[in-house]
Scaffold this motif. Structure first.
Motif, PDB file in Angstrom:
ATOM      1  N   LEU A 103      -6.817  -7.711 -17.285  1.00  0.00           N
ATOM      2  CA  LEU A 103      -5.877  -8.390 -16.122  1.00  0.00           C
ATOM      3  C   LEU A 103      -5.274  -7.346 -15.418  1.00  0.00           C
ATOM      4  O   LEU A 103      -4.727  -7.726 -14.211  1.00  0.00           O
ATOM      5  N   LEU A 104      -5.098  -5.898 -15.829  1.00  0.00           N
ATOM      6  CA  LEU A 104      -4.348  -5.144 -15.105  1.00  0.00           C
ATOM      7  C   LEU A 104      -5.413  -4.806 -13.726  1.00  0.00           C
ATOM      8  O   LEU A 104      -4.838  -4.488 -12.597  1.00  0.00           O
ATOM      9  N   ILE A 105      -6.740  -5.039 -13.878  1.00  0.00           N
ATOM     10  CA  ILE A 105      -7.552  -4.796 -12.995  1.00  0.00           C
ATOM     11  C   ILE A 105      -7.569  -5.992 -12.046  1.00  0.00           C
ATOM     12  O   ILE A 105      -7.712  -5.805 -10.791  1.00  0.00           O
ATOM     13  N   GLY A 106      -7.281  -7.073 -12.605  1.00  0.00           N
ATOM     14  CA  GLY A 106      -7.157  -8.328 -11.744  1.00  0.00           C
ATOM     15  C   GLY A 106      -5.934  -8.361 -10.954  1.00  0.00           C
ATOM     16  O   GLY A 106      -6.046  -8.712  -9.759  1.00  0.00           O
ATOM     17  N   LYS A 107      -4.919  -7.577 -11.395  1.00  0.00           N
ATOM     18  CA  LYS A 107      -3.608  -7.486 -10.456  1.00  0.00           C
ATOM     19  C   LYS A 107      -3.843  -6.391  -9.478  1.00  0.00           C
ATOM     20  O   LYS A 107      -3.475  -6.479  -8.359  1.00  0.00           O
ATOM     21  N   LEU A 108      -4.833  -5.444  -9.756  1.00  0.00           N
ATOM     22  CA  LEU A 108      -5.017  -4.573  -8.303  1.00  0.00           C
ATOM     23  C   LEU A 108      -5.633  -5.287  -7.476  1.00  0.00           C
ATOM     24  O   LEU A 108      -5.454  -4.940  -6.383  1.00  0.00           O
ATOM     25  N   PHE A 109      -6.506  -6.143  -7.703  1.00  0.00           N
ATOM     26  CA  PHE A 109      -7.282  -6.947  -6.599  1.00  0.00           C
ATOM     27  C   PHE A 109      -6.299  -7.919  -6.128  1.00  0.00           C
ATOM     28  O   PHE A 109      -6.453  -7.993  -4.642  1.00  0.00           O
ATOM     29  N   ARG A 110      -5.574  -8.580  -6.485  1.00  0.00           N
ATOM     30  CA  ARG A 110      -4.559  -9.531  -6.139  1.00  0.00           C
ATOM     31  C   ARG A 110      -3.841  -8.718  -5.101  1.00  0.00           C
ATOM     32  O   ARG A 110      -3.322  -9.140  -4.023  1.00  0.00           O
ATOM     33  N   ALA A 111      -3.358  -7.453  -5.404  1.00  0.00           N
ATOM     34  CA  ALA A 111      -2.477  -6.576  -4.773  1.00  0.00           C
ATOM     35  C   ALA A 111      -3.069  -6.172  -3.294  1.00  0.00           C
ATOM     36  O   ALA A 111      -2.157  -6.204  -2.218  1.00  0.00           O
ATOM     37  N   LEU A 112      -4.463  -6.304  -3.321  1.00  0.00           N
ATOM     38  CA  LEU A 112      -5.046  -6.191  -2.023  1.00  0.00           C
ATOM     39  C   LEU A 112      -4.903  -6.769  -1.084  1.00  0.00           C
ATOM     40  O   LEU A 112      -5.294  -7.127  -0.085  1.00  0.00           O
ATOM     41  N   GLY A 113      -4.339  -8.288  -1.404  1.00  0.00           N
ATOM     42  CA  GLY A 113      -4.232  -9.196  -0.516  1.00  0.00           C
ATOM     43  C   GLY A 113      -2.970  -8.970   0.407  1.00  0.00           C
ATOM     44  O   GLY A 113      -3.027  -9.874   1.461  1.00  0.00           O
ATOM     45  N   SER A 114      -2.309  -8.070   0.188  1.00  0.00           N
ATOM     46  CA  SER A 114      -0.842  -7.681   1.078  1.00  0.00           C
ATOM     47  C   SER A 114      -0.968  -6.283   1.326  1.00  0.00           C
ATOM     48  O   SER A 114      -0.098  -5.810   2.080  1.00  0.00           O
ATOM     49  N   ALA A 115      -2.002  -5.303   0.833  1.00  0.00           N
ATOM     50  CA  ALA A 115      -2.098  -3.875   1.259  1.00  0.00           C
ATOM     51  C   ALA A 115      -3.472  -3.349   1.086  1.00  0.00           C
ATOM     52  O   ALA A 115      -4.257  -4.103   0.359  1.00  0.00           O
ATOM     53  N   PRO A 116      -3.444  -2.439   1.763  1.00  0.00           N
ATOM     54  CA  PRO A 116      -5.107  -2.094   1.737  1.00  0.00           C
ATOM     55  C   PRO A 116      -5.436  -0.937   0.921  1.00  0.00           C
ATOM     56  O   PRO A 116      -6.802  -0.811   0.325  1.00  0.00           O
ATOM     57  N   ALA A 117      -4.314  -0.790  -0.126  1.00  0.00           N
ATOM     58  CA  ALA A 117      -4.430   0.146  -1.530  1.00  0.00           C
ATOM     59  C   ALA A 117      -3.604  -0.480  -2.488  1.00  0.00           C
ATOM     60  O   ALA A 117      -2.460  -0.619  -2.102  1.00  0.00           O
ATOM     61  N   ALA A 118      -4.068  -0.409  -3.669  1.00  0.00           N
ATOM     62  CA  ALA A 118      -3.327  -0.684  -4.588  1.00  0.00           C
ATOM     63  C   ALA A 118      -3.501   0.355  -6.008  1.00  0.00           C
ATOM     64  O   ALA A 118      -4.820   0.674  -6.252  1.00  0.00           O
ATOM     65  N   ALA A 119      -2.631   0.700  -6.741  1.00  0.00           N
ATOM     66  CA  ALA A 119      -2.579   1.783  -7.648  1.00  0.00           C
ATOM     67  C   ALA A 119      -2.178   1.187  -9.111  1.00  0.00           C
ATOM     68  O   ALA A 119      -0.978   0.961  -9.096  1.00  0.00           O
ATOM     69  N   CYS A 120      -2.677   1.490 -10.353  1.00  0.00           N
ATOM     70  CA  CYS A 120      -2.154   1.592 -11.508  1.00  0.00           C
ATOM     71  C   CYS A 120      -1.779   2.791 -12.097  1.00  0.00           C
ATOM     72  O   CYS A 120      -2.882   3.795 -12.307  1.00  0.00           O
ATOM     73  N   PRO A 121      -0.705   3.233 -11.980  1.00  0.00           N
ATOM     74  CA  PRO A 121      -0.176   4.278 -12.549  1.00  0.00           C
ATOM     75  C   PRO A 121      -0.661   4.714 -14.066  1.00  0.00           C
ATOM     76  O   PRO A 121      -0.595   3.713 -14.901  1.00  0.00           O
ATOM     77  N   ALA A 122      -0.712   5.991 -14.312  1.00  0.00           N
ATOM     78  CA  ALA A 122      -0.910   6.412 -15.846  1.00  0.00           C
ATOM     79  C   ALA A 122       0.304   6.930 -16.299  1.00  0.00           C
ATOM     80  O   ALA A 122       1.041   7.494 -15.767  1.00  0.00           O
ATOM     81  N   THR A 123       0.602   6.493 -17.929  1.00  0.00           N
ATOM     82  CA  THR A 123       1.845   7.058 -18.253  1.00  0.00           C
ATOM     83  C   THR A 123       1.544   8.603 -18.498  1.00  0.00           C
ATOM     84  O   THR A 123       0.406   9.017 -18.813  1.00  0.00           O
ATOM     85  N   GLY A 124       2.539   9.579 -17.964  1.00  0.00           N
ATOM     86  CA  GLY A 124       2.558  11.034 -17.898  1.00  0.00           C
ATOM     87  C   GLY A 124       1.804  11.602 -16.694  1.00  0.00           C
ATOM     88  O   GLY A 124       1.663  12.640 -16.424  1.00  0.00           O
TER      89      GLY A 124
END
Length: 212
Positions: A103-124
Motif C-alpha cells: 500500500l505504501l508504494i501505491g501511495k507514492l504513485f498516487r502522490a505523483l498526481g499532484s507533484a513530480p516527486a514523492a518520498a517515503c521516509p525511513a525511521t531514523g
C-alpha cells in the motif's frame, strides 16, 4: 494508462542487520527477495532490479523471468534507464525493508498526481522509497547524488525539498522502517503478512525488542 516501473536497489552494504549466527549474505538475499516479491506483486506496475555492482548473480536469481535488470551505478542512472524503457513514472525501493506494505508504494504513485516527486521516509533517516515522474526534472537530477546509492542520506527528504524550486513539489507519504542493524530486527511484526524469506532465515533467532 500511465506506464509505471518500480525497481529494487540491490546495492551494498549487504546484510548489516544480521544477528550472530546468521550469514550476512543470506540475510541480504532474503530481504532483497522479500522486497522484490512486494514489488512484483503490484498491479499495473513493471518490477525491475537495479544491480550495483553490476555483477550479482545471486541477486539477479531472485527475480521472475523477464524482469528488467538494470546495471546502473546510482538512482539517477536507474531512473533514466527506466525512462528509456518507456516508463512515465518510476519508483525506487531500498532492499532492506522486507516487510514493506505494498500500500505504501501505491501511495507514492498516487502522490505523483499532484507533484513530480514523492518520498517515503525511513525511521531514523534516509528514504525507504522514492517515486518520480519521468523524465526526471533537472532540479531533482541534481539532488539525487546527495541521497546516496541506497537512499541512505539521513536528511534525504530535506535535501529534496531544499532542491525543489517551489513548495509542494516533493510529497511526503507515510514512512516505514529499514533493517540497518541487528536492533532493527525488533521492528519486524511476526503477525504481519509477507517477508517470508527473512522470516524463515530468522526463525531460530528470537527477535529483539523494538528499538526506542
Amino acid at each position: 494508462m500511465t506506464t509505471r516501473f518500480t525497481a529494487v536497489l540491490a546495492m551494498p552494504p549487504p546484510g548489516r542487520a544480521a544477528p550472530p549466527g546468521v550469514d550476512p549474505d543470506e540475510l541480504r538475499l532474503a530481504m532483497l527477495e522479500d522486497v522484490y516479491e512486494v514489488v512484483a506483486g503490484l498491479e499495473l506496475v513493471t518490477p525491475a532490479l537495479v544491480l550495483h555492482p553490476p555483477h550479482q548473480p545471486d541477486a539477479e536469481a531472485v527475480t521472475w523471468p523477464g524482469t528488467p535488470i538494470l546495471r546502473e551505478p546510482d538512482p539517477a542512472a536507474a531512473l533514466q534507464a527506466m525512462a528509456d524503457l518507456g516508463a512515465e513514472e518510476a519508483a525506487l525501493v531500498v532492499p532492506d525493508a522486507p516487510d514493506l506494505p505494498p500500500l505504501l508504494i501505491g501511495k507514492l504513485f498516487r502522490a505523483l498526481g499532484s507533484a513530480p516527486a514523492a518520498a517515503c521516509p525511513a525511521t531514523g533517516g534516509g528514504l525507504v522509497a522514492l517515486a518520480v515522474r519521468l523524465p526526471v526534472p533537472g532540479w531533482l537530477a541534481e539532488a539525487l547524488p546527495a541521497l546516496g546509492a541506497a537512499l541512505d542520506a539521513p536528511d534525504a527528504l530535506a535535501r529534496l525539498r531544499t532542491a525543489a524550486p517551489g513548495a509542494g513539489l516533493v510529497r511526503k507519504t507515510p514512512g516505514w522502517h529499514r533493517l540497518r542493524d541487528p536492533a532493527d530486527l525488533g521492528l519486524l511484526d511476526p503477525g504481519l503478512e509477507g517477508w517470508e524469506n527473512t522470516r524463515a532465515l530468522l526463525a531460530s533467532h528470537p527477535l529483539p525488542a523494538p528499538p526506542h
